[in-house]
Design an enzyme around this catalytic site. Structure first.
Site, PDB file in Angstrom:
ATOM      1  N   HIS A   1      33.352  88.723  19.210  1.00  0.00           N
ATOM      2  CA  HIS A   1      34.294  89.674  19.821  1.00  0.00           C
ATOM      3  C   HIS A   1      34.982  89.095  21.057  1.00  0.00           C
ATOM      4  O   HIS A   1      36.104  89.480  21.388  1.00  0.00           O
ATOM      5  CB  HIS A   1      33.564  90.959  20.210  1.00  0.00           C
TER       6      HIS A   1
ATOM      7  N   PHE B   1      25.453  90.798  16.259  1.00  0.00           N
ATOM      8  CA  PHE B   1      25.796  89.565  16.983  1.00  0.00           C
ATOM      9  C   PHE B   1      27.206  89.566  17.570  1.00  0.00           C
ATOM     10  O   PHE B   1      27.856  88.504  17.642  1.00  0.00           O
ATOM     11  CB  PHE B   1      25.604  88.332  16.079  1.00  0.00           C
ATOM     12  N   CYS B   2      27.720  90.730  17.959  1.00  0.00           N
ATOM     13  CA  CYS B   2      29.076  90.808  18.535  1.00  0.00           C
ATOM     14  C   CYS B   2      30.108  90.182  17.597  1.00  0.00           C
ATOM     15  O   CYS B   2      31.052  89.521  18.055  1.00  0.00           O
ATOM     16  CB  CYS B   2      29.152  90.145  19.907  1.00  0.00           C
ATOM     17  N   ALA B   3      29.882  90.353  16.306  1.00  0.00           N
ATOM     18  CA  ALA B   3      30.824  89.814  15.320  1.00  0.00           C
ATOM     19  C   ALA B   3      30.878  90.794  14.156  1.00  0.00           C
ATOM     20  O   ALA B   3      30.600  90.441  13.012  1.00  0.00           O
ATOM     21  CB  ALA B   3      30.376  88.425  14.867  1.00  0.00           C
TER      22      ALA B   3
END
Ligand SMILES: Cc1ncc(COP(=O)(O)O)c(C=O)c1O
Length: 463
Positions: free
Chosen positions: A134, A378-380
């Site tokens: 992100h 995982f911020c994805a």
């Protein structure tokens, strides 16, 4: 709750099984409590999130602390020493990523900071892939106050080669100032070939930014050799967790872009009706800089650069191979891959365990085996959706301080999970999986430190 019968190394065992770490890190042998009352050395398999400090980094910070004073503004001797330390560190950091003569290194907090900074400097549209963290997505799509038209988010292809073709095609369709791509995925460790990316971007008149958060700590990288225009990376992932990161690259955009922080140090002259800004890097570094963070990051850069050629890659390749082979041999475990043709992936491996809740598996690994992994998305989020694991996954990641034993322990623990299941009982508390009636000492700051020290396991240092 019955006690685990698993056998794991104890801190009093010979340290031979930990000797294969490439470099000593602070906290490499930190003991952690298990639910059965034993303590074991922490198996830190979460380097991709934050890596422990190199011992040499911690020593350097301790050495420099007595010299610490105000930077850039003081006439005192120590102010001048601190200013020199800060500016020398900037040069070391720039050299570590192969900066060209006229490149600029801006000292920032971390990769997120670096990318948001550059977002205020790019004079045109941005092309970004949907597989990014992100931090390398949101600054571009929101960099004009929520105007999503500033960036195109391109769906990555099923292979690295197909993704390069998609990028090439899109660059013929639109005019872009910047292409920005991860140097290594924080989910799969995989990457696109950087030299080819640079050629594709430059042929279309665009510049190339590499999100180096997962690349720079794990692979030699050079702006001048690769032709990449900008790189962003974080100190806390580069064995220097003292709050500094860096954005390094071409001067012109950074000289002209929107000052990232408005305040003292970024200006040449201020009147009430106008401000004259400094050129980069000062333009973006208003306020008192993080001298110790920069010194720490420079020390880490120096130690990594001094490793024998190939040692870093060989160590991490061996760990990754062992990890992937071990995981692949466990029934029900699926290793996530983005691009099957990705060359040279770094030591970041995500996986799912059947339909099991990753949060529960992570809690088990911690409570019953002393293993630290990451679980979640995982911020994805777009990438996890593309990989078909919207409920999240587990991630194990390694680095210079990782011994083979940590990887082997993870594999053994997952085998035990799939054959016997957990020994303790777990429930969701405040949205997180926790051991019911967890007998381990609390982890509220000093409690945890005191508890591990009281277990007779030696001093507990920064972990
Ligand atoms: C690929 C990648 N980019 C960017 C970031 C953001 O890094 P930071 O949290 O240090 O700003 C991360 C963090 O995990 C990452 O893995």
């Amino acid at each position: 709750m019955s006690a685990p019968t698993v056998s794991v190394p104890t801190p009093s065992a010979p340290a031979a099984d930990r000797l294969d770490a490439l470099l000593p890190v602070v906290g490499g042998d930190t003991p952690v409590p298990l639910v059965d009352g034993r303590t074991v050395s922490y198996a830190n398999l979460d380097y991709a999130a934050s890596a422990p400090a190199l011992e040499s980094v911690a020593a350097r910070v301790t050495e420099v602390l007595p010299l610490y004073a105000s930077v850039h503004r003081g006439a005192g001797y120590l102010s001048q020493v601190s200013t020199a330390l800060y500016e020398t560190s900037r040069q070391t950091i720039a050299r570590f990523v192969g900066a060209r003569q006229d490149d600029v290194a801006v000292i920032v907090r971390n990769t997120t900071d670096a990318l948001n900074l550059l977002a205020g400097c790019v004079p045109g549209r941005v092309l970004v892939l949907d597989c990014e963290h992100h931090a390398n997505l949101l600054p571009w799509v929101h960099s004009t106050g929520g105007d999503d038209r500033r960036a195109t988010v391109l769906a990555s292809g099923p292979t690295a080669a197909a993704t390069l073709d998609l990028l090439r095609d899109e660059l013929t369709r639109g005019t872009y100032a910047l292409v920005t791509v991860t140097g290594a995925s924080n989910v799969t460790g995989e990457s696109l070939p950087i030299d080819a990316l640079a050629t594709i971007a430059h042929d279309a008149g665009a510049r190339l930014l590499i999100d180096g958060a997962q690349l720079v700590p794990h692979r030699p990288f050079s702006l001048s050799e690769s032709g990449v225009d900008y790189v962003a990376f974080s100190g806390h992932k580069t064995y220097a967790p003292f709050g500094a990161g860096a954005l390094v690259g071409r001067r012109d955009w950074l000289d002209q872009g929107t000052p990232y922080l408005a305040g003292g140090g970024a200006v040449r002259d201020v009147r009430t009706d106008r401000t004259l800004w400094q050129p980069a890097p000062a333009r973006h570094e208003a306020g008192s800089p993080n001298v110790l963070g920069a010194v720490a990051l420079a020390a880490a850069c120096e130690e990594l650069a001094a490793l024998p050629a190939g040692a870093l890659v060989a160590h991490e390749d061996a760990l990754r191979e062992r990890l992937v082979d071990g995981l692949s041999a466990i029934p029900g475990v699926r290793v996530l891959r983005l691009w099957s043709d990705s060359a040279d992936p770094v030591g970041v491996v995500s996986f799912s365990v059947g339909e099991d809740d990753p949060g529960l598996v992570a809690a088990y690994l911690s409570a019953e085996w002393g293993i630290g992994v990451r679980d979640g998305r995982f911020c994805a989020h777009p990438l996890l959706a593309r990989l078909g694991v919207t409920g999240g996954a587990l991630r194990a990641s390694v680095g210079v301080g990782t011994p083979v034993e940590a990887v082997d322990r993870l594999i053994e623990a997952l085998h035990a999970w799939t054959t016997d299941g957990p020994r303790a009982e777990y429930d969701v508390v405040d949205g997180c999986w926790a051991v019911i009636g967890d007998p381990r000492p609390g982890v509220d700051g000093i409690d945890a430190l005191a508890a591990t020290a009281a277990a007779g396991c030696g001093p507990v240092v920064d972990d």
